[in-house]
Design a protein around this motif. Sequence first.
Motif, PDB file in Angstrom:
ATOM      1  N   TRP A 138       0.838  -1.208   0.000  1.00  0.00           N
ATOM      2  CA  TRP A 138       0.000   0.000   0.000  1.00  0.00           C
ATOM      3  C   TRP A 138       0.870   1.254   0.000  1.00  0.00           C
ATOM      4  O   TRP A 138       0.678   2.170  -0.798  1.00  0.00           O
ATOM      5  N   VAL A 139       1.863   1.270   0.868  1.00  0.00           N
ATOM      6  CA  VAL A 139       2.769   2.422   0.947  1.00  0.00           C
ATOM      7  C   VAL A 139       3.601   2.525  -0.339  1.00  0.00           C
ATOM      8  O   VAL A 139       3.870   3.620  -0.843  1.00  0.00           O
ATOM      9  N   GLY A 140       3.973   1.362  -0.869  1.00  0.00           N
ATOM     10  CA  GLY A 140       4.838   1.340  -2.057  1.00  0.00           C
ATOM     11  C   GLY A 140       4.228   2.005  -3.272  1.00  0.00           C
ATOM     12  O   GLY A 140       4.955   2.488  -4.150  1.00  0.00           O
ATOM     13  N   VAL A 141       2.896   2.057  -3.354  1.00  0.00           N
ATOM     14  CA  VAL A 141       2.286   2.629  -4.560  1.00  0.00           C
ATOM     15  C   VAL A 141       1.959   4.119  -4.390  1.00  0.00           C
ATOM     16  O   VAL A 141       1.363   4.724  -5.290  1.00  0.00           O
ATOM     17  N   LEU A 142       2.366   4.711  -3.302  1.00  0.00           N
ATOM     18  CA  LEU A 142       2.129   6.158  -3.109  1.00  0.00           C
ATOM     19  C   LEU A 142       2.624   7.027  -4.267  1.00  0.00           C
ATOM     20  O   LEU A 142       1.923   7.944  -4.702  1.00  0.00           O
ATOM     21  N   PRO A 143       3.859   6.760  -4.784  1.00  0.00           N
ATOM     22  CA  PRO A 143       4.326   7.631  -5.869  1.00  0.00           C
ATOM     23  C   PRO A 143       3.366   7.634  -7.058  1.00  0.00           C
ATOM     24  O   PRO A 143       3.230   8.652  -7.749  1.00  0.00           O
ATOM     25  N   PHE A 144       2.685   6.496  -7.275  1.00  0.00           N
ATOM     26  CA  PHE A 144       1.815   6.414  -8.456  1.00  0.00           C
ATOM     27  C   PHE A 144       0.549   7.246  -8.281  1.00  0.00           C
ATOM     28  O   PHE A 144      -0.018   7.736  -9.252  1.00  0.00           O
ATOM     29  N   ALA A 145       0.110   7.364  -7.039  1.00  0.00           N
ATOM     30  CA  ALA A 145      -1.049   8.229  -6.790  1.00  0.00           C
ATOM     31  C   ALA A 145      -0.690   9.675  -7.135  1.00  0.00           C
ATOM     32  O   ALA A 145      -1.456  10.395  -7.782  1.00  0.00           O
ATOM     33  N   ALA A 146       0.533  10.079  -6.728  1.00  0.00           N
ATOM     34  CA  ALA A 146       0.977  11.442  -7.038  1.00  0.00           C
ATOM     35  C   ALA A 146       1.128  11.625  -8.543  1.00  0.00           C
ATOM     36  O   ALA A 146       0.738  12.653  -9.107  1.00  0.00           O
TER      37      ALA A 146
END
Lengths: 240, 294
Positions: A138-146
């Motif tokens: 979940w934390v790992g995909v944060l950049p993709f949300a941005a």
Amino acid sequence: MGAYLRLELVRGFRSPVNLVMLTGFPVVLYLLWTNVLDVAPRGWQGDAAAYAMVSMATYGAMGGALFVGGAIALERGNGWLRQLAVTPLPAHGYVTAKLVSAAAGVLPSIVAVLAAGALLSGVRLPAGTWAALVPLIWVGVLPFAALGVAFGYTLKGQAATVAMIAVYFALSVLGGLWLPVETMPDAMRTLAEYSPAYQAGSMGWRALAGQPPEGVSLAVLAGWTLLFAALGLWRYRRAL
Amino acid sequence: MNAWEFKGVTKRYGPVTALGGVDLDVGEGETVALLGPNGAGKSTLLSIGLGLVAPGSGTATVRGRPPLEALRAGGVGVLPQDSGLLEDVRVGELVTAVAGMYPRPLPPERAMRAAGVEELAGRRVGALSGGQRQRVRFALCLAGDPTLLVLDEPTVGLDVEGRRALWQEVRARTAAGRTAVFATHYLTEAEEYADRVVLLAAGEVVADGPVATVKALVGGAEVRCTLDGADPSGLEALPGVRQVSVEGRAVTLRTNDSDATLRALFAAYEGVRDVRLEGTDLESAFVTLTGGRG
């Protein structure tokens, strides 16, 4: 913002795109690889079913995060944001609602692939590892949300969706989510290791062996998140 | 304190002057129609008044506050001209979510009833017709129970029943002391529902006053008829006639007093036929009023 967030959550969980592309597709792909085809690379030592499980869960979650931008682009294109502009909801409230609902929306894709691994592909892990995998991915995909937000405020309508599908596949292949980076030529592998999808995956892969995330993973992910967030913020301000 | 106030508002888009210094005060409880041809600056003026577009110079305030602040505080309900809706939700869900953004909203059912979309509550927005969507947008505009209603061409796409229902609701609200400002192309809507009319042409207020006053200024009606061998000077001499145009046998008379003109027309020209009386078309009236600037 609460009322609007509720609506976004309902939309997210009801959306056929989310259900099929971001949850169904990774599960099917995962089962194809582990239970139907025999595609574990030659000389592969680890548990290929567990490895692919983390890859596909990351892949699905990454899509969920990235496609925040598709919705923003679509709603910018069809005038919904012009409607919201005359309500008390400020623009940052809209983006926040989108991000929170996407953050909630990726959980089913993560859990579905992990469940497929445990129930259908015989992956056995300590309880603590299962519990750690969900927040790590979940934390790992944060950049993709941005990155999604940046796309959403740059392109409009379908163009954004097409561009994001291209970026989605390119980054997930480069990140070794489809085939492990060990199968890549050296130059590509070096590039892969600095890509956000690889580092997102690597936190989960290391967790399989009971290892905590490496400092470099966190640093690379934080770097991409900051970069994409700055890009997103810039595009967002330009678009207002 | 005025419900809405504009002081010396200007706006340029490159070489084009969209607004050339507009002063306008809208008092509490007034119903004001903003009229003008396409490109007169109506939508720009409304956008500046809502804080969505920055003025080149001048200021706009809503009850003495910066407009965006008033908008965020939930005191303004807006029906924008070109906004879209979420397609994948039900009408009821959408109205409920938007109402939830306001501090003192109407119950969503009440907003939907007022906009005539109560029976559509369970329908997906994507499956609605254009007129139904416009009503949903009106419901969103009412959802926050605002004290200032701003409607930009609110009846576009609505059928007769829809128009009637919309104006009935606007009227009920202004009767209760709330303020409504609407932009429209339809002179009849301004006539029937506004206390006051503001005419905008080429970015300037060219007339501002009670409906009757401005109506006299814009003026009258058009009499069209077919007449063989019509002589313009004779027609011009008919009572009430301000302007004559003759194209072959087709005659158009612009008149201030259609009754007198018609009586005299029938008396003077036995051969006149196909006589039709048409209300003043706003666009052409503007050309008259603004010397072609519109």
